[in-house]
Write a protein that holds these residues in place. Structure first.
Motif, PDB file in Angstrom:
ATOM      1  N   UNK A 164       0.705  -1.143   0.031  1.00 30.18           N
ATOM      2  CA  UNK A 164      -0.132   0.022  -0.073  1.00 30.18           C
ATOM      3  C   UNK A 164       0.891   1.287  -0.080  1.00 30.18           C
ATOM      4  N   UNK A 165       2.121   1.202   0.140  1.00 24.10           N
ATOM      5  CA  UNK A 165       2.950   2.348   0.528  1.00 24.10           C
ATOM      6  C   UNK A 165       3.252   2.925  -0.912  1.00 24.10           C
ATOM      7  N   UNK A 166       3.538   3.981  -1.058  1.00 26.13           N
ATOM      8  CA  UNK A 166       4.056   4.822  -2.541  1.00 26.13           C
ATOM      9  C   UNK A 166       5.374   3.921  -2.661  1.00 26.13           C
ATOM     10  N   UNK A 167       5.425   3.722  -4.043  1.00 22.01           N
ATOM     11  CA  UNK A 167       6.744   2.985  -4.480  1.00 22.01           C
ATOM     12  C   UNK A 167       8.013   3.445  -3.943  1.00 22.01           C
ATOM     13  N   UNK A 168       8.146   4.797  -3.830  1.00 21.54           N
ATOM     14  CA  UNK A 168       9.274   5.453  -3.524  1.00 21.54           C
ATOM     15  C   UNK A 168       9.730   4.981  -1.875  1.00 21.54           C
ATOM     16  N   UNK A 169       8.618   4.570  -1.057  1.00 21.19           N
ATOM     17  CA  UNK A 169       8.925   3.973   0.113  1.00 21.19           C
ATOM     18  C   UNK A 169       8.997   2.683   0.680  1.00 21.19           C
ATOM     19  N   UNK A 170       8.865   1.729  -0.517  1.00 16.95           N
ATOM     20  CA  UNK A 170       8.999   0.398  -0.345  1.00 16.95           C
ATOM     21  C   UNK A 170      10.357  -0.154  -0.232  1.00 16.95           C
ATOM     22  N   UNK A 171      10.695  -1.140   0.538  1.00 13.76           N
ATOM     23  CA  UNK A 171      12.003  -1.798   0.837  1.00 13.76           C
ATOM     24  C   UNK A 171      12.891  -0.732   1.549  1.00 13.76           C
TER      25      UNK A 171
END
Length: 505
Positions: A498-505
């Protein structure tokens, strides 16, 4: 390539005519008819921008970077036509327009590189501490997110770098925000051909139709309608103090106030410290004459005031400045209105008992010739009008009786885009007294240089305390300008999917 303007607006991917037209007023070459903007057209463009926001803000950083680079490429494809219409409309020389086009495409590419690196995201992560006592701590992540559609007002003095695809537009598009531009009526053809380049780039890269719109011309109600439209979430503006302040107030009075990032005016004072004046005052005077008259003095960083300690060395500085200005021929100003305002400013100086003419010239029609005046520090402090910007090649020398008076005078300046110290190593003690004052007055402080020339780099600040700009923490040049169109959002206990792509991993 040959090119003739259509005279239309560009709204939501379509070239749109208007119900009435106005005629351009070029410095030379043919005049053209352009559609007049209306509040209804503003509404169409803003609604389209809001409609495009979800899709555009969801584009990856790579996709947005590719879009910015495509805009630069499309502008360069039209390079000869851009220069031709730009020189006709503004009277600026071909070399200046070509250089400004390079700056415009360069800053688009700079933002593309900047967002690819992700430095603007300021991503932060605090891991969960489930065993913390007396209460567990949740996982929290933070990232900067685009704020929504942005309104941009084209500037009169930079038909490319501060207008349709200029720094405000580039920063907003890089941030993930659709843009609605109100074109400047001084160069509507230049605005149209750049809009055409943006449209071609949007189509090439698959961007949503409402990502960019251009509204030409229009009366005051067009600007009012744009900054008060509920879809608009921020405004970028470069222009006059009166016009900018009126728009700023409208933004603050909205049911939902929004930030207004306005660059409004600056006299960019120079302080000549005594030993530097003694060692090379004549060279500084000659250099000042060149900076003062660059582009007919129509730069927001034009150094309009020089502060120098009274004495024979000051006399040499003034004489050199006068000699340099006498060599400068009349130059064409951007518009009849700007030329008229310059003449009014010159006349205001001439009619004042507070100043003395050093070089007095007459300007004819749309042409401007340089003028130089001088006054004392005490007189300058007593007359607030002497600290107001005269847009054009006019300089004012303020003679002070001591270095203490110089520091006191610096404290009385309003906010500025720049402040300059001309100094030698032996002037360091005085510079150490001046610097804390100038840091509070200006967004950029220079040593031994002239402020006309704003580098488009990561470290640039082009802004300053009011009235230089309406937001002292912002810049309209350089990569930090993207921050104006982002806001931080924290995500607590989010599943990764559910996170914005720039916050994943």
């Amino acid at each position: 390539m040959t090119w003739t303007p259509t005279g239309k607006h560009f709204i939501a991917g379509q070239w749109t005519p208007g119900t009435s037209t106005f005629k351009s007023e070029p410095a030379h070459g043919p005049a053209h008819d352009f559609a007049v903007g209306t509040v209804d057209l503003v509404d169409q463009a803003c609604r389209a921008a809001e409609g495009a926001f979800a899709a555009y803000s969801a584009k990856s950083r790579e996709e947005r970077a590719t879009f910015l680079e495509a805009i630069a490429e499309e502008i360069d494809k039209r390079g000869e036509a851009v220069t031709l219409i730009g020189t006709q409309e503004t009277g600026l020389p071909e070399g200046r327009l070509n250089g400004e086009r390079g700056r415009t495409t360069g800053q688009l590419k700079l933002f593309a590189d900047h967002i690819r690196k992700g430095a603007h995201l300021d991503a932060r992560f605090d891991a969960a501490q489930p065993d913390r006592q007396p209460a567990a701590r949740p996982e929290i992540r933070l990232v900067q997110r685009p704020i929504g559609p942005v309104a941009v007002f084209g500037a009169s003095n930079f038909p490319l770098a501060f207008s349709t695809a200029g720094g405000d537009t580039a920063a907003a598009l890089a941030a993930g925000c659709p843009v609605v531009v109100k074109g400047h009526s001084a160069h509507p053809g230049t605005g149209e051909i750049i809009a055409e380049a943006i449209a071609a780039a949007a189509e090439r890269t698959g961007m949503p139709a409402g990502v960019f719109s251009l509204i030409q011309g229009g009366r005051r109600d067009v600007g009012t309608g744009l900054v008060t439209h509920p879809a608009i979430k921020a405004v970028g503006f470069t222009g006059s103090l009166a016009g900018g302040r009126a728009l700023f107030d409208l933004c603050a009075q909205r049911p939902e106030p929004i930030p207004f990032f306005g660059e409004l005016g600056s006299v960019n004072p120079m302080f000549l410290l005594p030993d530097a004046t003694s060692a090379r005052g004549e060279a500084i005077g000659s250099g000042w004459a060149g900076s003062l008259t660059m582009g007919a003095g129509q730069f927001c960083t034009n150094p309009g005031i020089a502060v120098v300690v009274e004495g024979p060395e000051a006399d040499k500085f003034v004489a050199a400045a006068k000699a340099g200005l006498e060599k400068v021929a009349a130059q064409t100003m951007l518009t009849d209105g700007i030329a008229s305002a310059y003449k009014d400013g010159v006349e205001r100086m001439r009619s004042s008992n507070a100043v003395s003419p050093v070089l007095s010239t007459e300007s004819d029609g749309r042409n401007a010739s340089p003028n130089l005046f001088e006054t004392t520090g005490a007189t300058w402090l007593a007359d607030h009008a002497l600290g107001e910007e005269v847009f054009g090649p006019l300089g004012l020398v303020v003679r002070v009786g001591s270095t203490e008076e110089m520091v006191n005078l610096a404290e009385k300046f309003a906010g500025q885009l720049t402040a300059t110290m001309h100094m030698d190593d032996s002037d360091l003690p005085l510079a150490q007294k001046l610097l804390p004052v100038l840091e509070r007055k200006a967004g950029r402080v220079l040593v031994n240089g002239f402020p006309t020339g704003v580098e488009v780099v990561d470290s640039m600040v082009h802004g300053g305390p009011y009235p230089a700009s309406t937001n002292f923490g912002a810049t309209s040049v350089g990569t930090m300008s993207i921050r104006r169109f982002l806001r931080p959002v924290s995500y607590q206990n989010f599943p990764e999917a559910l996170l914005p792509a720039d916050l994943r991993n």
